[in-house]
Design an enzyme around this catalytic site. Structure first.
Site, PDB file in Angstrom:
ATOM      1  N   HIS A 169       0.832  -1.205   0.000  1.00 38.46           N
ATOM      2  CA  HIS A 169       0.000   0.000   0.000  1.00 38.46           C
ATOM      3  C   HIS A 169       0.868   1.256   0.000  1.00 38.46           C
ATOM      4  O   HIS A 169       0.522   2.246  -0.636  1.00 38.46           O
ATOM      5  CB  HIS A 169      -0.922   0.003   1.225  1.00 38.46           C
ATOM      6  CG  HIS A 169      -1.971  -1.051   1.184  1.00 38.46           C
ATOM      7  ND1 HIS A 169      -3.306  -0.771   1.085  1.00 38.46           N
ATOM      8  CD2 HIS A 169      -1.883  -2.403   1.226  1.00 38.46           C
ATOM      9  CE1 HIS A 169      -4.004  -1.894   1.074  1.00 38.46           C
ATOM     10  NE2 HIS A 169      -3.148  -2.901   1.163  1.00 38.46           N
ATOM     11  N   ASP A 173      -5.741   5.475   2.577  1.00 36.18           N
ATOM     12  CA  ASP A 173      -6.046   4.085   2.280  1.00 36.18           C
ATOM     13  C   ASP A 173      -7.492   3.804   2.679  1.00 36.18           C
ATOM     14  O   ASP A 173      -7.987   4.338   3.680  1.00 36.18           O
ATOM     15  CB  ASP A 173      -5.085   3.173   3.049  1.00 36.18           C
ATOM     16  CG  ASP A 173      -5.076   1.789   2.467  1.00 36.18           C
ATOM     17  OD1 ASP A 173      -5.953   0.982   2.863  1.00 36.18           O
ATOM     18  OD2 ASP A 173      -4.220   1.510   1.613  1.00 36.18           O
TER      19      ASP A 173
END
Length: 169
Positions: free
Chosen positions: A20, A126
């Protein structure tokens, strides 16, 4: 004549996991290359993984900033220094790790947000960080959920559905 428009400032919150953080860092660099001030929010351990990237950005004149938030891993029930999804003793602790991050980092992240100059115009975080939606609401700015890992899958699914290839099988 120079533009009088204020420079945009985006604040990015990547999930503490290599899969990520890497695409989020790529996005931060691209935004900075387009004259956007970008502030990345990371824990000290995760920030150390990108020290060369931040150094290169600074040397090249990009407005790529770093703000470090402490993650009290011991208080969250993890080993000391456990600041990344790849660090808990077992993969079974992953959900607990994400929940702890969402519960613990809201207040420190809000404090950082209040102190940033110029004030951010947008949050990119995120998708696993719903606490950032609370910050966006409190400061009346947009929040964009970042799904870095599934972009290809989403595109593949969209193309599969629109091409009607499933009907041909």
């Amino acid at each position: 004549m120079a533009s009088l428009a204020p420079q945009l400032h985006f604040i990015l919150f990547p999930l503490m996991s290599p899969g990520h953080m890497l695409p989020m860092m790529d996005l931060a660099t691209i935004l900075a290359q387009h004259n956007v001030i970008v502030t990345m929010v990371m824990t000290p351990h995760n920030a150390s993984r990108f020290s060369e990237t931040f150094a290169r950005a600074s040397e090249s004149g990009l407005h790529l900033r770093l703000v470090q938030l402490q993650f009290p891993s011991k208080e969250a029930g993890f080993p000391e220094g456990c600041e990344n999804f790849d660090m808990p003793p077992s993969m079974g602790m992953g959900l607990r790790f994400i929940l702890a991050v969402n519960n613990i980092l809201l207040e420190p992240a809000e404090k950082v947000f209040e102190e940033l100059i110029p004030k951010p115009n947008c949050i990119i975080s995120d998708a696993t960080f719903p606490y950032t939606a609370q910050i966006a609401t409190k400061f009346n700015i947009p929040r964009i959920s970042f799904y870095g890992l599934s972009c290809f899958c989403l595109l593949w699914q969209q193309n599969l559905n629109t091409s009607k290839v499933k009907l041909m099988l």
